[in-house]
Scaffold this motif. Structure first.
Motif, PDB file in Angstrom:
ATOM      1  N   SER A   1     -10.848  -0.375  -2.124  1.00  0.00           N
ATOM      2  CA  SER A   1      -9.698  -0.519  -3.034  1.00  0.00           C
ATOM      3  C   SER A   1      -9.863   0.280  -4.323  1.00  0.00           C
ATOM      4  CB  SER A   1      -9.494  -1.995  -3.393  1.00  0.00           C
ATOM      5  OG  SER A   1     -10.516  -2.442  -4.268  1.00  0.00           O
ATOM      6  N   GLY A   2     -11.102   0.713  -4.620  1.00  0.00           N
ATOM      7  CA  GLY A   2     -11.358   1.353  -5.904  1.00  0.00           C
ATOM      8  C   GLY A   2     -11.208   0.383  -7.066  1.00  0.00           C
ATOM      9  N   ARG A   3     -11.315  -0.918  -6.768  1.00  0.00           N
ATOM     10  CA  ARG A   3     -11.143  -1.974  -7.777  1.00  0.00           C
ATOM     11  C   ARG A   3      -9.807  -1.813  -8.509  1.00  0.00           C
ATOM     12  NH1 ARG A   3     -15.822  -4.855  -8.429  1.00  0.00           N
ATOM     13  NH2 ARG A   3     -15.049  -5.734 -10.379  1.00  0.00           N
ATOM     14  N   ASN A   4      -8.797  -1.472  -7.740  1.00  0.00           N
ATOM     15  CA  ASN A   4      -7.474  -1.254  -8.310  1.00  0.00           C
ATOM     16  C   ASN A   4      -6.941  -2.548  -8.937  1.00  0.00           C
ATOM     17  OD1 ASN A   4      -4.278  -1.469  -7.504  1.00  0.00           O
ATOM     18  ND2 ASN A   4      -4.836   0.539  -8.310  1.00  0.00           N
TER      19      ASN A   4
ATOM     20  N   ASP B   1      -4.292  -4.461  -6.859  1.00  0.00           N
ATOM     21  CA  ASP B   1      -4.866  -5.121  -5.688  1.00  0.00           C
ATOM     22  C   ASP B   1      -5.603  -6.385  -6.092  1.00  0.00           C
ATOM     23  OD1 ASP B   1      -5.739  -5.189  -2.809  1.00  0.00           O
ATOM     24  OD2 ASP B   1      -7.708  -4.983  -3.769  1.00  0.00           O
TER      25      ASP B   1
ATOM     26  N   SER C   1      -4.997   1.214   0.832  1.00  0.00           N
ATOM     27  CA  SER C   1      -5.537   1.977  -0.288  1.00  0.00           C
ATOM     28  C   SER C   1      -5.438   3.471   0.008  1.00  0.00           C
ATOM     29  CB  SER C   1      -7.000   1.587  -0.514  1.00  0.00           C
ATOM     30  OG  SER C   1      -7.590   2.366  -1.529  1.00  0.00           O
TER      31      SER C   1
ATOM     32  N   ARG D   1       2.429  -0.019  -5.900  1.00  0.00           N
ATOM     33  CA  ARG D   1       1.994   0.312  -7.255  1.00  0.00           C
ATOM     34  C   ARG D   1       1.270   1.639  -7.160  1.00  0.00           C
ATOM     35  NH1 ARG D   1       3.407   1.470 -11.176  1.00  0.00           N
ATOM     36  NH2 ARG D   1       4.704  -0.382 -11.051  1.00  0.00           N
ATOM     37  N   ASP D   2       1.818   2.669  -7.770  1.00  0.00           N
ATOM     38  CA  ASP D   2       1.289   4.027  -7.635  1.00  0.00           C
ATOM     39  C   ASP D   2       1.217   4.388  -6.152  1.00  0.00           C
ATOM     40  OD1 ASP D   2       1.077   4.221 -10.433  1.00  0.00           O
ATOM     41  OD2 ASP D   2      -0.888   3.261 -10.408  1.00  0.00           O
TER      42      ASP D   2
ATOM     43  N   TYR E   1      -0.661   2.805  -3.847  1.00  0.00           N
ATOM     44  CA  TYR E   1      -1.093   1.642  -3.069  1.00  0.00           C
ATOM     45  C   TYR E   1       0.125   0.935  -2.491  1.00  0.00           C
ATOM     46  CZ  TYR E   1      -5.757   2.013  -5.163  1.00  0.00           C
ATOM     47  OH  TYR E   1      -6.999   2.439  -5.554  1.00  0.00           O
TER      48      TYR E   1
END
Length: 281
Positions: A63-66, A69, A220, A256-257, A259
């Protein structure tokens, strides 16, 4: 946090009356009709849900620590009576706590308000499934207290090793667990809205017994790739196609963006039909 962009929402979904701050960020209401078992996963574009046993905290890496998310993860936990995970997920995230505020602390007051309005306990109860009883008993999530669902063999292995705050839910003799038995025990504890965060073998067990109702899937915008390391997708230990496809209906889509946040309901034609799997966790 910026609101999620609502792309699609099926009409007539249940709502819980989210507090205004949560409803604004989520882009609407969210609710469940109990009894309900719903899963939450993040995957890469190429379908990888776990990076392999040597990589810790796969979900955070994928997830890239989004922040969006992590907000959705916290919100789904805040709606649940209990969070159900497998022993492999516990081992792979050695410092994690499966609470709403652990992943999204800035929304903790609003999560608390939601749980009070739903008549929930302060935090969802953690439920760890292990057939063998092989658990890292020093894990902080176990130290804080959890239900441990296991076999009689697992119960004997864990005897005297679990922290005092934990309770064992023995199910049956043998080397496998039945998710129906575990859910029946959770219902007896008053837990009728259950979130599972995996891993893939646990989801395979739930699908195999026809017990999964909904899936929340974050896609992701990353490619994970596969080479020599086993990197499962959402489901492990259970083959569905071509003989027993488990079709799902898309009931919500948010963005969101780059994602995507998707919500699926298991198609009624395959729900609770008993697809038959027996996976040791």
């Amino acid at each position: 946090m910026e609101p999620l962009d609502l792309l699609y929402e099926e009409a007539g979904q249940p709502g819980s009356g989210l507090p205004p701050a949560l409803a604004t960020v989520y882009g609407g209401d969210l609710g469940f009709t109990p009894p309900c078992v719903y899963a939450n996963f993040v995957t890469s574009i190429d379908g990888v849900a776990a990076l392999g046993p040597e990589f810790l905290s796969s979900g955070s890496a994928i997830s890239g620590r989004n922040p969006a998310d992590r907000f959705v993860m916290g919100l789904l936990r805040a709606c649940a009576d209990a969070v159900l995970i497998g022993a492999g997920t516990l081992r792979a995230t050695p410092s994690h706590k499966w609470t709403p505020d652990h992943v999204c602390p800035q929304a903790a007051p609003d999560f608390g308000e939601l749980r009070r309005s739903l008549g929930r306990a302060t935090q969802p109860e953690l439920v760890v499934v292990t057939a063998s009883g092989d658990l890292p008993t020093e894990h902080p999530a176990l130290q804080s207290g959890a239900l441990v669902a296991t076999t009689m063999d697992g119960t004997r292995r864990l005897d005297g090793r679990l922290p005092p705050a934990c309770t064992v839910l023995p199910t049956r003799e043998g080397s496998t667990v039945r998710m129906a038995d575990i859910l029946a025990a959770l219902h007896a504890h008053g837990h009728t809205t259950v979130l599972t965060e995996g891993g893939p073998h646990l989801i395979g067990n739930l699908l195999g017994e026809g017990l999964l109702d909904e899936l929340f899937l974050t896609t992701s915008p990353v490619l994970a790739g596969r080479a020599d390391t086993p990197r499962p997708g959402l489901i492990a230990g259970l083959e569905l196609l071509p003989e027993q496809p488990a079709w799902m209906d898309l009931i919500s889509a948010r963005r969101r963006d780059s994602y995507l946040f998707l919500r699926y309901r298991l198609h009624l034609s395959n729900s609770r039909v008993g697809l038959r799997s027996a996976v040791a966790i």
